[in-house]
Write an enzyme that holds these catalytic residues in place. Sequence first.
Site, PDB file in Angstrom:
ATOM      1  CB  SER A 147       4.939   3.965  -0.480  1.00  0.00           C
ATOM      2  OG  SER A 147       5.843   4.985  -0.780  1.00  0.00           O
ATOM      3  CB  SER A 177      -0.945  -0.086   1.046  1.00  0.00           C
ATOM      4  OG  SER A 177       0.014   0.160   2.323  1.00  0.00           O
ATOM      5  CE  LYS A 178      -0.384   8.420  -0.815  1.00  0.00           C
ATOM      6  NZ  LYS A 178      -1.465   9.260  -1.184  1.00  0.00           N
ATOM      7  NE  ARG A 179      -1.230   2.865   6.788  1.00  0.00           N
ATOM      8  CZ  ARG A 179      -1.455   1.783   7.579  1.00  0.00           C
ATOM      9  NH1 ARG A 179      -0.725   1.191   8.129  1.00  0.00           N
ATOM     10  NH2 ARG A 179      -2.431   1.147   7.086  1.00  0.00           N
TER      11      ARG A 179
END
Length: 501
Positions: A257, A253-255
Amino acid sequence: MKSLRVRFAPSPTGPLHIGNLRTALFNYLFAKKNKGSFILRFEDTDKERLIKKSEKHILNSLKWCGINPDEGPDNGKYGPYRQSKRKHIYKKYIKYLLKKEYAYSAFETKEDLNKIRNEYKYQGKLFIYNSLTRSNLNNSLNDFKQVKKNATIRLKVPASTTIKVNDILRGNISINSNYLDDKVLVKSDGNVTYHLANVIDDHLMKISHVIKGEEWISSFPIQQLLYNFFNWKMPIFLHLPLILNPIGKGKLSKRNSNNLNVPIFPLKWKDPIRLTTILGYRELGYFPEALLNMLAFLGWNPGGNKEIFSLKELISTFSLKDINFTSARFDKDKIQWINHRHLQSKSVYDLTRLVKISLKEKNIYFNNDHKLQQIILRIRSQCTFVYQIIDKSIYFFKKPRLNKPYINKVLLLQKYKKITKEILFLIIEWLKNNDKNKFKILKYFFYKLALNKKIKISYLFKILRVSFVGKLIGLDIYFIMKILKTNDLLKRILNLICLLT
Ligand code: GLU
């Protein structure tokens, strides 16, 4: 035979995530391998979630990767290819569903529904709006005379029915309809939802195969019902396995990243609210073909040992039967290795072109392609990224900045200052009168000089390296002297001499 048509249908609710890029890639590979068409459709019906500039980000990312749609917002005969522009098309189908009583109007507001949900929760139950509950709720099935503005339209999922779906990866799956929600097909603002628009568009755009992420599998039975209600042939479905984060726990997920330092977008993204910029694979120096190569192997494996594929090779090798069922773990080191390998397999001409572009961005103009090629050939095996070729060879393009304390230290100047200067002047003299490109003569000169001045040849090379590179690093000294012009060599030596006075 009906031709093969697949689609990539992103919602412009944010930048293109590499998980979605993988979905686009698999669709694209499948289409190109089978001489089919790859269609791009923007699913922009959820007004509240739209994010400005994400459409552009998706388009630019696909373009950078060389995944060019055969049909999409700019061309194609099944358009418009933006759902927001297809409202007039959906109307007829909504009418049909209502008329056939495959759908009904529901009058609860969001707040009403939240209240009901909480009451159920309080009793330890899960609220599902369907045949088990709808008779006690506020909808047109119970009160057909009621005409309300801002009503939603819901799918009427039949009671206690087994719904069968088929995914070519998972086979047949059966679901009891009592577990399904009467999904909202049209929202109270009149906009259709994903469930309805997606099915209508896939049908009207003559999509033959739907390849999408596993996260969409829960809406599969709802879509199956809609196909049944419309009496349409269902395309073939395949849900791709999830991409897990590098620690193998949960979706990438973006997290992740941020936390795991994993780039997640192909191109940089400037967050319009926080105004922060997240770099993408392009800005970090990756080749698009390396990114695609890495993504292809997240969930697909053609067998054999070959791991490095160009886009062309991916197309010719691709087959749905080689898609894995299990989730794929993102491997941070692997992408670097793949990029390294792609860099090695590029032609020296391609690399020269890329290096020149990067140099130009630094306002460095180096026009001798032949010399540049020689540098690249010497350096590329140590490099994963094009920028590393430049970092490792920057002294060929820019005079080094000499650092006095460093020079004092490495050249042991307290002891050798005088002799160092003498040697430098002799080298200048020699360079002025001889051809540095005659390797044997140059080598002979250096050895004789070292012998005459009673210094080690290694010290002589140290002096030269410091003058030409500024540090004790870099390629072979004879190679450096071959590439740099005599004039530059002289200037650099003089530069060092200046620091010795
Ligand atoms: N619009 C969905 C998305 O945002 C696409 C789902 C599908 O491919 O059907 O990814």
